[in-house]
Structures are given as structure tokens and as C-alpha cells.
Design an enzyme around this catalytic site. Structure first.
Site, PDB file in Angstrom:
ATOM      1  N   GLU A   1      48.377  43.112  30.065  1.00 54.50           N
ATOM      2  CA  GLU A   1      47.460  42.902  28.936  1.00 54.50           C
ATOM      3  C   GLU A   1      46.776  44.206  28.533  1.00 54.50           C
ATOM      4  O   GLU A   1      45.552  44.293  28.491  1.00 54.50           O
ATOM      5  CB  GLU A   1      46.377  41.888  29.325  1.00 54.50           C
ATOM      6  N   PRO A   2      47.519  45.253  28.226  1.00 53.51           N
ATOM      7  CA  PRO A   2      46.854  46.501  27.852  1.00 53.51           C
ATOM      8  C   PRO A   2      46.234  46.432  26.460  1.00 53.51           C
ATOM      9  O   PRO A   2      46.812  45.829  25.551  1.00 53.51           O
ATOM     10  CB  PRO A   2      47.995  47.533  27.881  1.00 53.51           C
ATOM     11  N   GLY A   3      45.097  47.026  26.309  1.00 57.33           N
ATOM     12  CA  GLY A   3      44.454  47.103  24.994  1.00 57.33           C
ATOM     13  C   GLY A   3      44.256  48.559  24.619  1.00 57.33           C
ATOM     14  O   GLY A   3      45.039  49.159  23.880  1.00 57.33           O
ATOM     15  N   ARG A   4      43.214  49.151  25.186  1.00 59.54           N
ATOM     16  CA  ARG A   4      42.814  50.520  24.847  1.00 59.54           C
ATOM     17  C   ARG A   4      43.970  51.525  24.916  1.00 59.54           C
ATOM     18  O   ARG A   4      44.105  52.366  24.034  1.00 59.54           O
ATOM     19  CB  ARG A   4      41.706  50.958  25.812  1.00 59.54           C
TER      20      ARG A   4
ATOM     21  N   ARG B   1      30.262  52.328  20.583  1.00 59.57           N
ATOM     22  CA  ARG B   1      30.526  52.771  21.952  1.00 59.57           C
ATOM     23  C   ARG B   1      29.546  53.852  22.447  1.00 59.57           C
ATOM     24  O   ARG B   1      29.050  53.752  23.569  1.00 59.57           O
ATOM     25  CB  ARG B   1      31.975  53.249  22.123  1.00 59.57           C
TER      26      ARG B   1
ATOM     27  N   CYS C   1      18.318  52.549  11.574  1.00 62.90           N
ATOM     28  CA  CYS C   1      16.944  52.791  12.013  1.00 62.90           C
ATOM     29  C   CYS C   1      16.753  52.508  13.500  1.00 62.90           C
ATOM     30  O   CYS C   1      16.036  51.577  13.882  1.00 62.90           O
ATOM     31  CB  CYS C   1      15.996  51.946  11.171  1.00 62.90           C
TER      32      CYS C   1
END
Ligand code: LLP
Length: 422
Positions: free
Chosen positions: A280-283, A319, A349
Site C-alpha cells: 500500500e505505498p502512497g508517498r 505539512r 492569519c
């Protein structure tokens, strides 16, 4: 070398993605703008594929990293499945043409409606994270006249050595079923009427830059596979989750093929060589394939700190604010002037609204900056804070820039709201 190279490169001072000058894209589509390289995504996928060749496997792209339909379509056409964590992601995946038989449903808090939606779609499986969820899923399946294929997500209690917010495989994380309770949970699953046990699953965290935590977790998982199968419950697949890190700064994560080869060697050594593997790789598939472009609005030099105020903010890319993540910032066009340190901040702000601190840059208002490695957990975590429309997204396909998401319009942001009567 720039993170994202060789797709990202500087030529004659101009920063280019797959040969397309980024400053020109900023002028054409406006800023803030996410730009992705399809070739970089497919290149990252190819590394996994190389190591998995000849093995029964399914790569389920973790779409929480980047859920744009064109990104999903790219991976689906390349034969991938997806890992989803909500009914919304299910709908998106189906809209992008991902076959339901290649969708696995993860997450600790699946609602009845989401379960029903996934059963009706005919997803490949559910990664179940608690006894309560097993019982609920069984009831929902029986009501639907279906049988739910389940894997148990086991918490192997290994330290992935990553940021505490994105570490998920430790005993005190909310995720998964504790290793020492997993055998009982499998017995319960096998006895429930609406379920069919199909596999085992784990995911120990994200942005992991070493091989060892993965191999340790796999070993712990295989101990369980042996114990569960000794009771006559067959586990057709082993899902090793995602979590491989990328280079944002000086990190040197293993290459995907190296990591997978090490895990396969471990499987072979323990006699599980023929077992179907899910990942299940994402990044690692999308992170370095994308950048966020932003235009410098004002320079505010000061005695203590100097601020470079840009038109992207924490609502576009959270991030840095959320994890103190360091992401490279590069000017899209080089200036001859000497560089000096700037805090690159957005217009929101909040003092936490920064993209990078103490960055040495030679910039002027109107210049375009690129935040690198922004292809993962950028747009998917964007919000409308300060009633800011979310950015547009462009994908470079065969050297052509294609708009794959229009810039949000302000009126859409409050279209669902109602004024009070009277
Ligand atoms: N599978 C499951 C069950 C997950 O929870 C995750 C990520 C993945 C796969 C994919 O992990 P990856 O290969 O992308 O590391 N927003 C954070 C990252 C959160 C990751 C959550 N789970 C960030 O921006 O760093």
C-alpha cells in the site's frame, strides 16, 4: 541533486519538470498551483514492479497521498489497485476507473454506510482493525446478503523511527489489533457468519527511511500467519502496508526495489515465497513527482527575521505547519543577486503559517517559487481556511501540461450555506 530529479532539473537557470519550465506554468494557470509529473509517478511505480516481477502481488496505491482522478487513473491503467480509507475515497476510485476487485478498504473507523457501500461495489477486501469492527462488518454483510472478505490489520509493535504523528505500528497507537490478541480475533472472524478470512495486514508508519522496521514487522506478521494457519484458517495474502519514505532533504531511504527485494527474501527464507503480496505505498509513488508553485507577494526584511510572503499558505500545504516538515524551496528562475535568509510564509492569519524557515534565496516580488516533494499529502490535506479556494492541479503527460483540476471558485465555498430567515 534536487529531490525529484531526474524529472526535476534546472536548465539555463529555469526550473523544469519533465522539460516544462515551471515559471511558464505559473503564468498560464495561476498560483498557487500543484504540478505533477506522470512520468515520475510511473517511474516510481516501475521500481516496485521490478522487484515484484514474477511474484503474485497487487500494488494498492494509498490514495490518501494524492487522490486526483488523473493520478488514480494513471495508476489504475498501469494495473494498480488502491488502498482507501473512506466512502469518499471509494467513490473517487470508482470514478477514476479503478476496478472494485482491486480496492482494499483500510481505516479504524468505518461506518455502517461505508461498509455497505464497499460491499455493494464488491471491493477486494476490508482491512479490519478491531473486534467491534469485525462484528459490525459481519452484521452489515449478512443484511446485504453478502460475505465480506477480511484481513486483520495487526499492530506488530515495532518502532518505525519516524515522526510520532505518522508512526502507526506501536502498541500505544490507535491502529490495528494488538499482536497478542490477533489469534483470538482470527478465531472470532472465522466464526462470524458474514465474513470470509482472506489475509493479514499491517502498516507501521510513514516516511520510514530504513529497511529494518519493515523486515521486523514482516517477521512478526509471519509468526502470526503460522499460528493462525495451524488452526486451519488459511491466509491467502500478506499485506505489508506502505510507509517507504522519500528524500525531502538529506534523507537516504532505500530504493523501493531494494526494500521489496529484502522483504521477499525474508518471505522466501521462511517458506512463504509463493504467497500473494499486497503493498500500500502512497508517498513513495507520488511525493517527489509533484511541486507546489507560489508567487512572491511581498518582502518584509526585518532586524530579527525577514519574511518572504507568498500566495500559498498552510491551507494549501499543511505539512510544514503540522509536522514541522522540511520541504525544499527553489526559485523557478534564478537571479544574479546575492541570496539571503528568508522565512517563506503564507497570508493566513496564524504564526504557524509557514512553508520554510531560514531559506537562502535571491527573490523579488513577482518571482515564482517551487516547494518540492509536494506530490504527496499536499493537495489531499488542503483546506479552505480563511475562505481560500483550493489550488488548481496540472499533470505533465508526455511533455504536455494538462489541467487536471480547476482552481476552486470562491462562490463554491459557501454555496451550500444558508442565511437565517427574517
Ligand atoms: N496504508 C495505510 C493503512 C496508511 O494509513 C497509510 C498512510 C498508507 C498505507 C500509505 O503510507 P505512505 O506509503 O504514504 O507512507 N500526512 C502525513 C502522512 C500520513 C500517512 C497516513 N497513512 C504526512 O504528510 O507526512
Amino acid at each position: 541533486m534536487l529531490p525529484g530529479a531526474p524529472h526535476l532539473a534546472r536548465r539555463a537557470g529555469a526550473l523544469q519538470l519533465d522539460g516544462v519550465p515551471l515559471a511558464a506554468l505559473a503564468r498560464r494557470f495561476g498560483t498557487p498551483l500543484y504540478v505533477y509529473s506522470q512520468a515520475a509517478m510511473l517511474g516510481a511505480l516501475a521500481a516496485y514492479r521490478r522487484a515484484l516481477a514474477g511474484r503474485p502481488h497487487l500494488l494498492c496505491y494509498a490514495m490518501k497521498a494524492n487522490a486526483n482522478l488523473a493520478v488514480l487513473q494513471t495508476f489504475a491503467r498501469a494495473g494498480c489497485g488502491v488502498d482507501i480509507v473512506s466512502g469518499g475515497e471509494l467513490a473517487r476510485a470508482l470514478a477514476a476507473g479503478v476496478p472494485a476487485t482491486r480496492i482494499v478498504f483500510s481505516g479504524v473507523g468505518k461506518t455502517r454506510d461505508e461498509m455497505r457501500q464497499a460491499l455493494d461495489a464488491g471491493v477486494r477486501g476490508f482491512n479490519v482493525e478491531s473486534l467491534g469492527e469485525l462484528q459490525r462488518l459481519s452484521r452489515v454483510a449478512v443484511e446485504a446478503g453478502a460475505t465480506a472478505p477480511v484481513s486483520l490489520r495487526v499492530n506488530p509493535d515495532v518502532d518505525a523511527g519516524t515522526h510520532p504523528y505518522i508512526s502507526t505500528g506501536l502498541r500505544d497507537n490507535k491502529f490495528g489489533i494488538a499482536h497478542d490478541e490477533a489469534l483470538d480475533a482470527y478465531r472470532a472472524a472465522a466464526a462470524l457468519p458474514g465474513l470470509r478470512v482472506t489475509g493479514i495486514d499491517c502498516h507501521i508508519g510513514s516516511q520510514i527511511t530504513q529497511v529494518e522496521p519493515f523486515v521486523d514487522a514482516l517477521d512478526r506478521l509471519l509468526d502470526l500467519v503460522e499460528a493462525v494457519e495451524a488452526e486451519g484458517i488459511a491466509l491467502a495474502h500478506i499485506d505489508v502496508g506502505g510507509g517507504l519514505g522519500i528524500r525531502y532533504a538529506e534523507e537516504s531511504p532505500p530504493a523501493a526495489d531494494e526494500l521489496v527485494a529484502r522483504m521477499l527474501a525474508r518471505l522466501d527464507a521462511r517458506g512463504f515465497g509463493g504467497r500473494e503480496i499486497l503493498l500500500e505505498p502512497g508517498r513513495s509513488l507520488v511525493g517527489n513527482a509533484g511541486v507546489l508553485l507560489t508567487e512572491v507577494q511581498y518582502l518584509k526584511p526585518g532586524a530579527a527575521r525577514s519574511f518572504c510572503i507568498v500566495d500559498a499558505a498552510m491551507n494549501d500545504l499543511v505539512r510544514p505547519a503540522m509536522y514541522q516538515a522540511w520541504m525544499a524551496i527553489e526559485p523557478c528562475t534564478e537571479r544574479a543577486a546575492p541570496a539571503r535568509p528568508w522565512d517563506v510564509v503564507g497570508p493566513v492569519c496564524e504564526s504557524g503559517d509557514w512553508l520554510g524557515r531560514d531559506r537562502r534565496l535571491a527573490v523579488e516580488p513577482g518571482d515564482v517559487l517551487a516547494v518540492l516533494s509536494a506530490g504527496a499529502y499536499g493537495m489531499t490535506m488542503a483546506s479552505n481556511y480563511n475562505t481560500r479556494p483550493r489550488a488548481a492541479e496540472v499533470m505533465i503527460v508526455d511533455g504536455e501540461a494538462v489541467l487536471v483540476r480547476e482552481r476552486e471558485r470562491v462562490q463554491d465555498l459557501f454555496a451550500g450555506e444558508r442565511l437565517l430567515a427574517g
